[in-house]
Motif scaffolding. Structure first.
Motif, PDB file in Angstrom:
ATOM      1  N   ALA A  84       0.840  -1.209   0.000  1.00  0.00           N
ATOM      2  CA  ALA A  84       0.000   0.000   0.000  1.00  0.00           C
ATOM      3  C   ALA A  84       0.871   1.253   0.000  1.00  0.00           C
ATOM      4  CB  ALA A  84      -0.924  -0.009   1.209  1.00  0.00           C
ATOM      5  N   ALA A  85       2.079   1.151   0.579  1.00  0.00           N
ATOM      6  CA  ALA A  85       2.987   2.300   0.613  1.00  0.00           C
ATOM      7  C   ALA A  85       3.813   2.400  -0.674  1.00  0.00           C
ATOM      8  CB  ALA A  85       3.911   2.199   1.826  1.00  0.00           C
ATOM      9  N   GLY A  86       3.530   1.517  -1.637  1.00  0.00           N
ATOM     10  CA  GLY A  86       4.225   1.568  -2.936  1.00  0.00           C
ATOM     11  C   GLY A  86       5.656   1.061  -2.869  1.00  0.00           C
ATOM     12  N   ALA A  87       5.948   0.177  -1.883  1.00  0.00           N
ATOM     13  CA  ALA A  87       7.341  -0.214  -1.658  1.00  0.00           C
ATOM     14  C   ALA A  87       7.729  -1.559  -2.278  1.00  0.00           C
ATOM     15  CB  ALA A  87       7.620  -0.250  -0.157  1.00  0.00           C
ATOM     16  N   SER A  88       6.876  -2.113  -3.148  1.00  0.00           N
ATOM     17  CA  SER A  88       7.183  -3.349  -3.897  1.00  0.00           C
ATOM     18  C   SER A  88       7.731  -4.487  -3.047  1.00  0.00           C
ATOM     19  CB  SER A  88       8.209  -3.075  -5.005  1.00  0.00           C
ATOM     20  OG  SER A  88       7.951  -1.889  -5.642  1.00  0.00           O
ATOM     21  N   PRO A  89       6.929  -5.022  -2.092  1.00  0.00           N
ATOM     22  CA  PRO A  89       7.427  -6.158  -1.311  1.00  0.00           C
ATOM     23  C   PRO A  89       7.430  -7.440  -2.133  1.00  0.00           C
ATOM     24  CG  PRO A  89       5.142  -5.704  -0.742  1.00  0.00           C
ATOM     25  CD  PRO A  89       5.539  -4.654  -1.741  1.00  0.00           C
ATOM     26  N   SER A  90       8.387  -8.327  -1.835  1.00  0.00           N
ATOM     27  CA  SER A  90       8.326  -9.653  -2.453  1.00  0.00           C
ATOM     28  C   SER A  90       8.766 -10.679  -1.416  1.00  0.00           C
ATOM     29  CB  SER A  90       9.214  -9.722  -3.698  1.00  0.00           C
ATOM     30  OG  SER A  90      10.503  -9.279  -3.393  1.00  0.00           O
TER      31      SER A  90
END
Ligand SMILES: Cc1cc2nc3c(=O)[nH]c(=O)nc-3n(C[C@H](O)[C@H](O)[C@H](O)COP(=O)(O)OP(=O)(O)OC[C@H]3O[C@@H](n4cnc5c(N)ncnc54)[C@H](O)[C@@H]3O)c2cc1C
Length: 362
Positions: free
Chosen positions: A118-124
């Motif tokens: 949601a914070a636009g931080a591209s988790p993987s």
């Protein structure tokens, strides 16, 4: 700058430095007063690990301020390096949040990952093999890791000095070795800031003296509300692994701490949260905590050399509301910017702009 003088910023930590830089870059007259040296210990900005991560799931105003800062940082660091010759040593190492138990893995995947997304931080999500392949120094007991690509880092003292040098290039006056010890008021205005040797006329005053701001605010008069900031000691250390040791590439989180790799190959491991006032000791308990972190996060480096240990004082906010960046009343030309605890480096560039917006009434 108002008719009656420059903006006087008190405190040459990263917050005062960022405010001075933003104001000076807009053509506002600034005097920056620092009682010691810029970016020196035991200021928090001299001590910080400077791990700069999106504040996923944090209070929305703070999270937005962090994002404003993170968006600004790469360009700001580039331009400061080019214009001042001081390299803030910006990098984007990304983060791995290490999971060694099932419940940690579910919390990271089900709770943290959506917040970072949601914070636009591209988790993987990395499985155990992928995590170990990417970071061979971590525990072989890892069962997975959440990777955040967006995490940035700088060298905190260098970044702080570069901001100040940038402010000076734009005409700010820097006075180091200059403790502020009083103020002169006329009615609801501060008209001058007093040091041991001088009285400096001011149009506006910004208190940005970190954990020392409460003491300073008390000099303003009984009608000014107290500034609810307190010192919190952070003990921290740098490891200097040999060339043969596995290289750490990501910031690693877990076991209540972090390991932050720096471009020169050192790894900052921290930090304690000690509510002991302004006691700047390094303690056996602190060293045990840091040693445990190495064993938990990067056991592959547990026999490497400790290059240095140090500590600094986080300015921790003890008030009901958010820590302030702006007017706190009743003085009409007083602004306060402090109390950002463990995220001050992360939000500094945003705070600089936000305070400059208020001062210049944009
Ligand atoms: C060990 C540690 C690790 C940290 N790691 C991170 C991290 O990874 N990421 C992150 O975002 N944040 C981190 N932080 C927090 C961050 O460093 C702080 O929030 C931030 O540096 C605060 O900056 P500041 O300018 O408010 O205070 P400071 O850096 O403490 O600066 C205040 C300045 O005011 C000066 N001053 C005080 N009194 C006077 C006076 N009377 N007159 C003139 N000058 C005065 C002091 O000398 C000092 O230089 C860490 C902090 C510590 C201690």
């Amino acid at each position: 700058m108002s008719a009656s003088g420059p903006v006087v910023v008190i405190g040459g930590g990263v917050i005062g430095a960022a405010i001075a830089q933003s104001l000076a870059a807009r053509g506002t007259g600034v005097v920056l007063l620092e009682r010691g040296h810029v970016g020196a210990l035991p200021s928090a900005s001299g001590a910080s690990a400077a791990l700069l991560e999106p504040l996923a799931g944090a209070e929305p105003t703070l999270a937005a301020m962090a994002q404003r800062s993170l968006d600004r940082l790469p360009g700001l660091c580039d331009s400061l390096r080019a214009s001042t010759g001081i390299d803030p040593r910006w990098s984007r190492p990304g983060t791995l949040f290490i999971a060694r138990r099932d419940r940690e893995a579910s919390w990271l995947r089900d709770v943290r990952a959506p917040l970072f997304a949601a914070a636009g931080a591209s988790p993987s999500w990395l499985n155990a093999d992928q995590a170990l392949e990417c970071e061979p120094a971590i525990s072989p007991n890892v069962i997975g890791a959440l990777r955040i690509a967006a995490t940035q880092s700088v060298d905190a003292p260098s970044f702080t000095r570069a901001l100040v040098a940038g402010a000076v290039l734009h005409g700010a006056v820097l006075m180091t070795g200059t403790p502020v010890n009083g103020f002169r008021r006329i009615g609801r205005r501060v008209v001058a800031v007093q040091t041991d040797t001088d009285e400096i006329a001011c149009g506006q005053v910004v208190l940005a003296a970190g954990a020392w701001t409460a003491t300073l605010a008390r000099q303003l008069g009984a009608d000014v509300p107290s500034v609810a900031v307190a010192p919190q000691r952070g003990q921290i250390m740098a490891l200097a692994p040999r060339g043969t040791a596995p290289r750490v590439r990501h910031v690693l989180h877990g076991a209540g701490g972090y390991a932050v790799p720096k471009p020169d190959g050192t790894i900052i491991v921290g930090a304690t949260h000690d509510d002991v006032g302004f006691d700047d000791s390094i303690t056996p308990d602190g060293l045990r905590f840091l040693g445990n972190l190495v064993h938990e996060l990067i056991p592959g480096l547990a026999s490497e050399t400790i290059q240095r240990t140090w500590c600094g004082f986080r300015p921790v906010w003890r008030g009901q509301d958010l820590p302030p960046w702006g007017s706190v009343g009743p003085l009409e030309n007083l602004l306060v910017a402090t109390g950002y605890g463990a995220i001050g480096l992360t939000i500094a560039a945003g705070i600089g702009e936000a305070v400059a917006d208020q001062v210049t009434r944009r």
